[in-house]
Design an enzyme around this catalytic site. Sequence first.
Site, short mmCIF file in Angstrom:
data_model
loop_
_atom_site.label_atom_id
_atom_site.label_comp_id
_atom_site.label_asym_id
_atom_site.label_seq_id
_atom_site.Cartn_x
_atom_site.Cartn_y
_atom_site.Cartn_z
N ASP A 84 0.77 -1.22 0.00
CA ASP A 84 0.00 0.00 0.00
C ASP A 84 0.82 1.29 0.00
O ASP A 84 0.52 2.21 -0.74
CB ASP A 84 -0.93 -0.03 1.24
CG ASP A 84 -2.17 0.78 1.00
OD1 ASP A 84 -2.46 1.05 -0.15
OD2 ASP A 84 -2.84 1.13 2.00
N CYS B 253 -18.86 -5.85 -14.05
CA CYS B 253 -20.05 -5.49 -13.27
C CYS B 253 -21.33 -5.66 -14.09
O CYS B 253 -22.42 -5.61 -13.52
CB CYS B 253 -19.96 -4.02 -12.85
SG CYS B 253 -18.54 -3.66 -11.82
N CYS C 102 -24.88 -3.54 -13.51
CA CYS C 102 -25.05 -3.13 -12.12
C CYS C 102 -24.51 -1.71 -11.90
O CYS C 102 -23.47 -1.33 -12.43
CB CYS C 102 -24.32 -4.11 -11.21
SG CYS C 102 -24.40 -3.66 -9.46
N CYS D 169 -23.52 5.45 -3.20
CA CYS D 169 -22.51 6.35 -2.65
C CYS D 169 -23.18 7.67 -2.21
O CYS D 169 -23.78 8.36 -3.03
CB CYS D 169 -21.42 6.65 -3.69
SG CYS D 169 -20.25 7.87 -3.08
N CYS E 60 -15.22 4.39 5.02
CA CYS E 60 -16.60 4.16 4.56
C CYS E 60 -16.58 2.88 3.72
O CYS E 60 -15.71 2.72 2.87
CB CYS E 60 -17.06 5.35 3.72
SG CYS E 60 -18.51 5.08 2.69
N CYS F 179 -22.34 -4.10 -2.96
CA CYS F 179 -21.89 -4.83 -4.15
C CYS F 179 -22.41 -6.28 -4.10
O CYS F 179 -22.21 -6.97 -3.11
CB CYS F 179 -20.37 -4.82 -4.22
SG CYS F 179 -19.75 -5.72 -5.67
S1 SF4 Z 1 -21.83 -2.68 -6.87
FE1 SF4 Z 1 -20.15 -4.10 -7.41
S2 SF4 Z 1 -20.89 -5.18 -9.25
FE2 SF4 Z 1 -22.21 -3.40 -8.96
S3 SF4 Z 1 -21.29 -1.80 -10.23
FE3 SF4 Z 1 -20.44 -1.56 -8.18
S4 SF4 Z 1 -18.56 -2.74 -8.18
FE4 SF4 Z 1 -19.74 -3.41 -9.94
S1 SF4 Z 2 -15.98 4.90 0.15
FE1 SF4 Z 2 -18.04 5.77 0.55
S2 SF4 Z 2 -17.91 7.90 -0.13
FE2 SF4 Z 2 -16.13 6.82 -1.01
S3 SF4 Z 2 -16.80 6.14 -3.04
FE3 SF4 Z 2 -17.28 4.46 -1.64
S4 SF4 Z 2 -19.40 4.84 -0.96
FE4 SF4 Z 2 -18.62 6.72 -1.88
#
Ligand code: SF4
Ligand code: SF4
Length: 314
Positions: free
Chosen positions: A126, A180, A183, A190, A236, A243
């Site tokens: 990292d 994905c 989806c 978010c 977060c 997902c």
């Molecule tokens: S929730 Fe998971 S599967 Fe759906 S768009 Fe986001 S990363 Fe892709």
């Molecule tokens: S960590 Fe939280 S604020 Fe950042 S992209 Fe994912 S859902 Fe959005």
Amino acid sequence: MTTEEIRAAGLALGFQSVGFASLSEPMHGFAFYRDWLAAGHHAGMDYLVKHAELRSSATQLLSGARTAIVCTQNYAQPLSVPAGRLKVARYSQNRDYHTVLRKRLRRLEALLAGQWPEANFRPCIDSAPLLERELAQRAGLGWFGKNTCLIDSKRGSYFLIALLLTTLELAPSEPAEGGCGTCTACIDACPTGAIVHGNDRWQVDSRQCISYWTIEHRGDIPLTIAEKMGDWAFGCDICQEVCPFNQPRPHQPLRAETTQDPDFLPAGPAPTLDEVAAWDEQSWDAATQGRPLRRARRDGLMRNVAIVQENLKK
Ligand code: SF4
Ligand code: SF4
């Protein structure tokens, strides 16, 4: 040792998957990364700009490097923190993963060095300037989701990546493939609209991301972000929680096996927000020694806790 034997050694050390990426190929994601920086999506993380060029090739981190041995560490677990207690991202509930994973990589290195004393190694977790997720994808360990996490179709995305660069030439794994589809769950969920599209790819704009503001940012958090933080006091996980690749399966709370690794399970019951707010320097020091929470610094965590307390009153 064959690559199968190296993989078995990595699994015996506690990693959940091990793959091999050749470093003879250029880092295909570097141009995208540079554009991401140019767009300002790194927010205040200026250290990313400072060492950006190093990410163009892993050989700049280890002269003569030929292979990245890529390992993953599962931290999948349900997260249910009672209201009024400190809620932090899953990966950060116990010890600093850099320390834990570095030790394991060093053990793997010692095994390999015993077999190949002339080889050189460099563990990277990292903090090294490296496009780790690209190498992990090339090593067959996952593909990029729209939330920019690496997703293993069988295990989901709750895992950390640890790499051991080496001058050894090892047979590369088959790159991971997946996608994905239609989806958009993470984009829709978010709270701050941080997952944006650009350059034909989904990306996270850190200027909108709660993880960035609660962990990396020093100083005040804008009201527009603060009111969307909900009860997250450090990091977060929302875009991973929604997902489908992390969703439960019959008789299992998550798609991934819940981690059994004590270093990645909660160190104990989460303290109440009131308790954290009352921590003086000494209590802060004792409570966060060797833990990821330290990254936010004491005033950062206090700031986050004050925001969460306000949010919970609404
Ligand atoms: S929730 Fe998971 S599967 Fe759906 S768009 Fe986001 S990363 Fe892709
Ligand atoms: S960590 Fe939280 S604020 Fe950042 S992209 Fe994912 S859902 Fe959005």
